[in-house]
Design a protein around this motif. Structure first.
Motif, PDB file in Angstrom:
ATOM      1  N   UNK A  83       0.819  -1.217   0.000  1.00  0.00           N
ATOM      2  CA  UNK A  83       0.000   0.000   0.000  1.00  0.00           C
ATOM      3  C   UNK A  83       0.853   1.267   0.000  1.00  0.00           C
ATOM      4  N   UNK A  84       2.079   1.158  -0.501  1.00  0.00           N
ATOM      5  CA  UNK A  84       2.952   2.309  -0.564  1.00  0.00           C
ATOM      6  C   UNK A  84       2.709   3.155  -1.807  1.00  0.00           C
ATOM      7  N   UNK A 102      -7.209   0.099   1.556  1.00  0.00           N
ATOM      8  CA  UNK A 102      -6.313   0.475   2.651  1.00  0.00           C
ATOM      9  C   UNK A 102      -6.982   0.243   4.004  1.00  0.00           C
ATOM     10  N   UNK A 103      -8.248   0.624   4.100  1.00  0.00           N
ATOM     11  CA  UNK A 103      -8.961   0.430   5.364  1.00  0.00           C
ATOM     12  C   UNK A 103      -9.087  -1.032   5.740  1.00  0.00           C
ATOM     13  N   UNK A 104      -9.468  -1.880   4.775  1.00  0.00           N
ATOM     14  CA  UNK A 104      -9.579  -3.312   5.053  1.00  0.00           C
ATOM     15  C   UNK A 104      -8.208  -3.918   5.365  1.00  0.00           C
ATOM     16  N   UNK A 131      -7.343  -6.183   8.624  1.00  0.00           N
ATOM     17  CA  UNK A 131      -6.705  -7.503   8.579  1.00  0.00           C
ATOM     18  C   UNK A 131      -5.360  -7.479   9.303  1.00  0.00           C
ATOM     19  N   UNK A 132      -4.676  -6.327   9.277  1.00  0.00           N
ATOM     20  CA  UNK A 132      -3.437  -6.217  10.050  1.00  0.00           C
ATOM     21  C   UNK A 132      -3.692  -6.359  11.534  1.00  0.00           C
ATOM     22  N   UNK A 133      -4.753  -5.716  12.023  1.00  0.00           N
ATOM     23  CA  UNK A 133      -5.135  -5.889  13.426  1.00  0.00           C
ATOM     24  C   UNK A 133      -5.538  -7.324  13.706  1.00  0.00           C
ATOM     25  N   UNK A 136      -5.277  -9.912  -2.396  1.00  0.00           N
ATOM     26  CA  UNK A 136      -4.129 -10.609  -1.796  1.00  0.00           C
ATOM     27  C   UNK A 136      -3.391  -9.710  -0.806  1.00  0.00           C
ATOM     28  N   UNK A 137      -3.245  -8.436  -1.173  1.00  0.00           N
ATOM     29  CA  UNK A 137      -2.574  -7.516  -0.252  1.00  0.00           C
ATOM     30  C   UNK A 137      -3.342  -7.375   1.055  1.00  0.00           C
ATOM     31  N   UNK A 138      -4.652  -7.274   0.950  1.00  0.00           N
ATOM     32  CA  UNK A 138      -5.471  -7.106   2.157  1.00  0.00           C
ATOM     33  C   UNK A 138      -5.362  -8.323   3.058  1.00  0.00           C
ATOM     34  N   UNK A 139      -5.547  -9.501   2.494  1.00  0.00           N
ATOM     35  CA  UNK A 139      -5.573 -10.716   3.311  1.00  0.00           C
ATOM     36  C   UNK A 139      -4.190 -11.083   3.852  1.00  0.00           C
ATOM     37  N   UNK A 140      -3.147 -10.707   3.125  1.00  0.00           N
ATOM     38  CA  UNK A 140      -1.801 -11.087   3.558  1.00  0.00           C
ATOM     39  C   UNK A 140      -1.341 -10.324   4.793  1.00  0.00           C
ATOM     40  N   UNK A 141      -2.027  -9.232   5.140  1.00  0.00           N
ATOM     41  CA  UNK A 141      -1.631  -8.472   6.329  1.00  0.00           C
ATOM     42  C   UNK A 141      -1.706  -9.327   7.598  1.00  0.00           C
TER      43      UNK A 141
END
Length: 615
Positions: free
Chosen positions: A434-435, A456-458, A462-464, A518-523
């Motif tokens: 997300x850079x 970005x929000x999701x 997922x990071x949390x 993939x970016x969202x879920x990989x967090x």
């Protein structure tokens, strides 16, 4: 006693400062509210609307006031710390009242969370704000924002070895307090210089934020000097911020855990949740400040800069006294390094036959620090374990106080935990974060801004979620090492479909959606591995070396990040973005492979098992 009286007086003064800051913040919020509401009957106390200070004053004032109020609620529920750690004779005995300090630990941990929240919010808002304010002033070029990033990251790469040695060789609170004061002074100064930058641009006859004017050829010596001063202060502030991070996250929390790995894991998880929450909410708050400060570029820049300056000016005293309370309330934080090591340096290890036979292979080596072994010149008279460990730690810290820059990297490379550290650093060499490169590519692909913002929000959500997954994995596997292994491979597996969709379908809406998904879920896997790796470093690197090792790890992460940005310059054509995705996924796979090799060949973590490993 005189010492008890001095500590009581010091705490009373500190509490008065905390209450004064809270009262001023409440008045600031009330002032901003009244000036915003009474737009028709503005008093002389209200500044002109062109300064755009009403909303910033409300947000900053409310944020600081609520923090002070929450602290006072916690303080009212528990006794003060001033009586702990002070013997009846008036001499400080850090290990005398450990039982009393253990009873205070839950409240002290909550105070530490408050201090960390203020620090994380300030850092995240400032890191987001400076490039944004540069874009407000220089609307037709990315050069100032790009130079800001290059200077910050280069400064970290160069300065982090020195910062790590400073953390290891100085007192815990001394390092933290000096870094805190220095960082906030640099941030406040850079924010005020941003106002000077605006005035200098206006002095050249250029309207700030004017999209019709070309700013490429407007530079003069005064403007360039102000710009470089802002970036220079930012570089120093970032280094001091990293020093605070090393102090709290790599040292203080380990001591607060008192040898309990479950408590340590919980401390790491909560602090990471605070950091991730601030990473999302602080930029949103700053964006609201700019959004409601009008359309004039100069007004928006001044409002944003003043919001940062006022926030740091009010938050820094609170951070200081909150940290001071934690430090004074938990006596083991006051003990010299070497007396507080519970994870790898234990009485059992010091008395084991293997530890007695081990010989120091080099000054400052892990086995010399872990075993607490004596120098060949030292007599064989018996020493208490704590005194022996303390002597070894201080001698080692002193011996490594002046290595060259290359020697520092060599020792880092030879450390038994290097592969674990490298596996995390390689995760920074990716565009799937997300850079700026990913955002630019999605904009080129005509992906709607709302979808980019939602992604970005999701991703933050997922990071949390990853901070909840790590404790579950650790509980299920009964091992931090296994939890890290599952997390990093899960991270790579989730990213793999992004490459496959590019290979099967090329650049199309399907590949765009797969990439974002993939970016969202990989967090989840990313932040779960981050927590596991952090705990492995905390429990496997001796506390007398932990600051230097963690500083080198930070420098390695920045090198990897700069490397992927350099590849972005080489593959600058958006149609070549698939190559960057392939490199990114391959780098994550390499990191997983390196960690797996370490996991398979890692030495036993039993006491004395790593004594013969040379760094």
């Amino acid at each position: 006693s005189n010492r008890r009286t001095a500590m009581s007086l010091g705490w009373s003064c500190g509490h008065v400062v905390v209450l004064a800051v809270g009262a001023f913040a409440a008045l600031l919020a009330c002032w901003g509210t009244s000036c915003m509401v009474t737009t028709q009957t503005r008093t002389r106390l209200c500044l002109d609307a062109k300064y755009g200070v009403n909303l910033p004053s409300i947000m900053v004032g409310l944020g600081i006031f609520l923090t002070v109020a929450l602290y006072e609620i916690m303080r009212a529920r528990g006794p003060r710390w001033v009586n702990y750690g002070v013997s009846s004779s008036g001499e400080n005995d850090p290990l005398l009242h450990s039982a009393a300090a253990a009873e205070q630990r839950p409240r002290l941990v909550r105070v530490l969370y408050l201090s960390h929240f203020l620090s994380a919010w300030s850092d995240r808002m400032w890191q987001f704000a400076i490039p944004m304010l540069f874009m407000e002033v220089f609307v037709d070029t990315l050069l100032p924002s790009a130079l800001n990033g290059i200077i910050l990251y280069t400064g970290c790469i160069v300065m982090m070895p020195m910062v790590g040695r400073w953390v290891d060789s100085s007192g815990r609170f001394k390092v933290f307090s000096h870094a805190l004061v220095g960082e906030n002074l640099c941030v406040i100064a850079s924010s005020l210089l941003m106002l000077v930058l605006v005035r200098e641009v206006q002095r050249l006859g250029i309207r700030v934020g004017d999209t019709e004017t070309t700013h490429t050829h407007m530079w003069n010596w005064p403007l360039a000097c102000v710009f470089m001063c802002i970036n220079g202060l930012g570089m120093v502030a970032e280094a001091l911020n990293q020093a605070q991070t090393l102090c709290i996250e790599q040292d203080w929390v380990v001591v607060l855990a008192d040898g309990d790995e479950d408590v340590l894991a919980n401390l790491n998880v909560v602090m990471r949740r605070i950091d991730l929450s601030c990473k999302v909410l602080a930029p949103m708050a700053f964006g609201a400040v700019l959004e409601f400060s009008g359309s004039d570029g100069a007004t928006r820049t001044m409002a944003g800069a003043m919001a940062i300056a006022v926030w740091n000016a009010l938050a820094s005293p609170l951070e200081y006294f909150f940290a001071c309370e934690v430090y004074q309330g938990f006596p083991k934080l006051q003990a010299p390094r070497g007396l507080t090591e519970h994870v790898l340096t234990s009485v059992t290890q010091l008395k084991s036959p293997r530890a007695k036979k081990s010989q120091p292979s080099s000054l400052g080596s892990p086995q010399a620090l872990r075993s607490g072994s004596k120098s060949p010149r030292s007599p064989k008279s018996p020493k208490s374990p704590s005194k022996q460990s303390s002597t070894s730690s201080f001698q080692s810290a002193k011996s490594v106080s002046s290595p060259t820059y290359l020697d520092t990297w060599t020792r880092y490379y030879k450390h038994p935990m290097f592969n674990v550290s490298l596996s995390l650093a390689l995760l920074y060499a990716t565009v799937l974060d997300n850079g700026a490169l990913m955002t630019a590519y999605l904009k080129w692909r005509k992906v709607p801004e709302a979808l980019i913002g939602g992604q970005r929000g999701f991703g933050a959500v997922f990071g949390l979620a990853g901070t909840f997954v790590f404790p579950c994995l650790r509980w299920y596997t009964k091992s931090t090492e296994k939890a890290a292994l599952i997390s990093i491979w899960g991270f790579w597996i989730i990213l793999l479909p992004a490459v496959l969709t590019f290979f099967l379908f090329g650049e199309c809406p399907i590949s765009d959606q797969a990439l974002m998904l993939c970016m969202v879920m990989s967090r989840v896997g990313l932040w779960s591995f981050d927590l596991a790796q952090k705990q492995l470093i905390q429990t496997s690197v001796h506390e007398a070396q932990r600051g230097l090792f963690s500083g080198m790890q930070t420098a390695a992460c920045q090198i990897c990040y700069v490397a992927i940005q350099a590849l972005g310059v080489i593959f600058s054509d958006p149609q070549q973005f698939e190559s960057l995705v392939n490199v990114s996924v391959g780098t994550v796979g390499l990191a997983a492979l390196i960690y797996t090799l370490w996991y398979i060949s890692k030495p036993s973590t039993a006491p004395g098992a790593m004594d013969d490993i040379c760094c």
